[in-house]
Enzyme design. Structure first.
Site, PDB file in Angstrom:
ATOM      1  N   ASP A   1      -1.219  -0.567   6.177  1.00  0.00           N
ATOM      2  CA  ASP A   1      -1.259   0.051   7.501  1.00  0.00           C
ATOM      3  C   ASP A   1      -2.164  -0.692   8.469  1.00  0.00           C
ATOM      4  O   ASP A   1      -2.258  -0.340   9.638  1.00  0.00           O
ATOM      5  CB  ASP A   1      -1.662   1.527   7.411  1.00  0.00           C
TER       6      ASP A   1
ATOM      7  N   ASP B   1       0.877  -1.164   0.000  1.00  0.00           N
ATOM      8  CA  ASP B   1       0.000   0.000   0.000  1.00  0.00           C
ATOM      9  C   ASP B   1       0.923   1.224   0.000  1.00  0.00           C
ATOM     10  O   ASP B   1       2.064   1.141   0.453  1.00  0.00           O
ATOM     11  CB  ASP B   1      -0.872  -0.019   1.252  1.00  0.00           C
TER      12      ASP B   1
ATOM     13  N   ASP C   1      -6.809  -1.553   5.109  1.00  0.00           N
ATOM     14  CA  ASP C   1      -6.366  -2.604   4.198  1.00  0.00           C
ATOM     15  C   ASP C   1      -6.604  -3.998   4.766  1.00  0.00           C
ATOM     16  O   ASP C   1      -6.010  -4.967   4.292  1.00  0.00           O
ATOM     17  CB  ASP C   1      -4.873  -2.427   3.882  1.00  0.00           C
TER      18      ASP C   1
END
Length: 670
Positions: free
Chosen positions: A562, A358, A566
């Site tokens: 994080d 991410d 997610d």
């Protein structure tokens, strides 16, 4: 991974046995054993006449050495024999204690008294090394168990009182003196200091904190007295979540461990059957088919060979060393701020071929700051004033961009400005009356829909969020707010490539320009922008399918995020890696691996630790089986004796345990 214990008994029997057999008893038994060997080979014929009542062939050396051997056997073997009998009544007839008892008593039956003692003595030496290795491996994780203080100094009714840390309530003020561990998570309300987060994150450099900063339980206050306002009770604190994670990691087995458990259940009965065959079939064949040879190679010879087979066949070297190695690997990771949820995740890390990141909060800091200011008429409205106008306009907004503007404004406090008629226009920005003037702050659409004169698009290539500002209907300029890449992000990508990770992908919900800039800076192979959470899951599914080669999977996929927004992707990946687990509940819940600080380069460290651990596991399995099979064959052929069998069991176990202890050491960069 099951609690590290001996491969042959239940937990209670193991604990009782470990308490009973100490290093002192091993030394006593070893001294008696050596004395027995000496006496057996010293001529004591002058004492034979005193033993005439036992017969004319009484041998003083043999009798005296036999008594000493018996004493040595009782010292080091009594607990094993008792444990074998207890387990026998419980239906556990193929454990290691049973095999050692049968082998030693069989040696007595065949007249090999020294070997009977040697079997028990070296078995106990192996047990001692195992206990030592387990304790050493646990030390690295035990350090985590001590990070949560038992008490806290709380201000109540104007006085500081010491209470149990679990009794501190949310909102109470806690005083932490220099040298003390912070007992609960909280916000600093008074004082500034340096804190040591090494037990939590593995970061050895103290962190300077001020009023308004959040600090976490388990960290050490190193400089001065601070007061913190509790934001979580002790049971919800960072230290408690870490402890729960460590406990959880001990309960999850890797494929290698599950295989070894199944293997030992099949292996032990099979080798016992072979031992019985060695003891019975050859002498029966010789007795009826070759009676002349039977006189030379009768029952005693083949029973002795079967006992050798039994001694060397014990699978403890494998069953002990494999979970011990994984335990050591998890401990080594924890000391570097990498918490792995069980040996299964540790094993999967070794086969990572695709790494997916991410962007925000993983490759970037997730903290938006003003990176550039473009003024249309700098002589009329300079940069500082443009930032001040935008910050005043966004005074009531909690948007990340608004926070960045306020942080960048170094003039007078925004509360001194007269802001009225604030109107937030959804999807566009904000319109306010600032000191009697109409101010607009927002995106291009706001400028267009409000018919701002002199408006122009940002021609610069800066990546980030653009905040356009207009005063009294005239365009004043724009401010670029962007996230910054983490210092070690590019290094992390480079290290992963060096470790054989073939594809590194970045997924983000940001726009194409911003994503492209971060991708170029970090060196990722591919990137995908403007993705919603469900789009990320779809993309990960596609990447997973690319690892399948004709139905056979070629490597694993890791996703690093994080741990908050997610969670679905973390759960879908072969290995979910959460970045910065101190304050993120979702990280610990959904991820397989938690990087306690925000350094993506720790992912490469985790992979190195995994591969080192798996390498040690394979070494121990191959070495142990090769040596045991070789000695079994030599024993059945009459070439190997009981001494070599003892080495094949206890000696190999000690070597495997010592090798397993290498997993506790931190890995070095290649």
């Amino acid at each position: 991974m099951e609690e590290c214990k001996h491969c042959h008994t239940g937990g209670n029997e193991v604990e009782e046995h470990e308490e009973e057999m100490s290093l002192k008893k091993i030394i006593v038994a070893a001294v008696l054993f050596a004395l027995g060997l000496a006496v057996e080979h010293i001529p004591l014929a002058f004492l034979n006449e005193y033993l005439s009542f036992l017969g004319n062939d009484a041998d003083a050396s043999r009798i005296l050495s036999g008594v000493i051997y018996l004493a040595a056997y009782l010292v080091c073997g009594k607990s094993v024999v008792i444990g074998a009998l207890q387990n026998l009544f419980k239906g556990k007839i193929l454990d290691e204690q049973f095999l050692m008892t049968i082998a030693s008593l069989g040696a007595v039956f065949t007249g090999e008294f020294p070997e009977a003692v040697a079997v028990m003595l070296f078995y106990q030496v192996g047990e001692y090394f195992q206990d030592y290795a387990v304790d050493k491996s646990r030390d690295s994780i035990q350090a985590l168990m001590n990070i949560r203080p038992d008490t806290a100094d709380v201000i109540r009714n104007g006085k500081t009182v010491t209470v149990d840390a679990g009794e501190v309530k949310t909102g109470e003020t806690v005083v932490v003196k220099p040298g003390e561990r912070i007992p609960v998570d909280g916000i600093i309300t008074k004082g500034k200091t340096f804190i040591d987060n090494s037990a939590l994150t593995g970061e050895s450099v103290p962190l300077e904190v001020f009023e308004g900063n959040e600090v976490f339980s388990g960290a050490i206050n190193t400089a001065s007295v601070i007061e913190i306002k509790t934001v979580r009770i002790a049971e919800e604190s960072a230290a408690t979540r870490i402890l729960h994670l460590v406990e959880e990691s001990a309960a999850k087995k890797a494929k290698s461990e599950r295989f070894i458990t199944r293997f030992s259940k099949i292996y032990t009965p099979v080798v016992c059957a072979f031992a019985a065959a060695v003891a019975l079939i050859p002498p029966l064949v010789l007795k009826f088919a070759f009676p002349s040879l039977f006189a030379q190679y009768g029952w005693n010879v083949w029973i002795y060979r079967a006992l050798i087979f039994l001694v060397v066949s014990c699978p403890c070297a494998i069953v002990i060393s494999v979970p011990l190695t994984f335990f050591g690997g998890i401990g080594a990771g924890s000391r570097q701020g990498i918490l792995v949820k069980g040996s299964g995740a540790l094993e999967t890390l070794a086969s990572i071929k695709t790494a997916v990141f991410d962007k925000t909060g993983t490759l970037t800091k997730g903290v938006f700051v003003v990176t550039d200011v473009h003024c249309l008429h700098p002589e009329k409205i300079p940069e500082d004033e443009l930032i001040a106008i935008a910050a005043h306009a966004e005074i009531y907004s909690n948007h990340p961009a608004a926070k960045s503007l306020k942080a960048a404004h170094h003039g007078e406090c925004c509360s001194l400005a007269k802001v009225t008629d604030a109107q937030e226009i959804s999807g566009e920005g904000i319109k306010v009356c600032l000191d009697g003037k109409t101010v607009l702050a927002g995106n291009e659409r706001l400028m267009q829909n409000q018919n701002v004169s002199g408006y122009e698009k940002c021609t610069r290539t800066d990546a980030g969020t653009v905040v356009h500002v207009a005063v009294e209907g005239e365009y004043a300029g724009h401010i670029i707010i962007s996230d910054r890449t983490k210092e070690d992000a590019a290094q992390a990508v480079k290290e992963l490539h060096s470790l054989g990770v073939n594809k590194i992908v970045m997924l983000t919900g940001d726009n194409q320009t911003t994503a492209e800039a971060v991708a170029k800076e970090t060196g990722v192979d591919e990137f995908y922008a403007k993705l919603l959470p469900q789009d990320k899951v779809t993309k990960v599914e596609e990447l997973l399918s690319q690892l399948n080669d004709g139905g056979k999977k070629r490597g694993s996929l890791a996703f690093a995020g994080d741990g908050i927004n997610d969670a679905p992707v973390l759960a879908r990946a072969d290995v979910g890696i959460a970045m910065g687990g101190l304050g993120a509940d979702a990280a610990i819940e959904s991820a397989d691996v938690v990087i306690m600080n925000d350094e993506p380069s720790k992912i490469a460290t985790a992979i190195r630790t995994s591969r080192k651990t798996l390498s040690i596991v394979k070494q121990n399995i191959i070495f142990s089986l090769a040596v045991k099979i070789a000695i079994m064959l030599l024993g059945a052929a009459g070439i190997a004796n009981m001494w070599l069998a003892v080495f094949g069991d206890t000696g190999v176990a000690v070597l495997a345990i010592l090798n397993a202890m290498r997993a506790t050491a931190k890995v070095k960069k290649s």
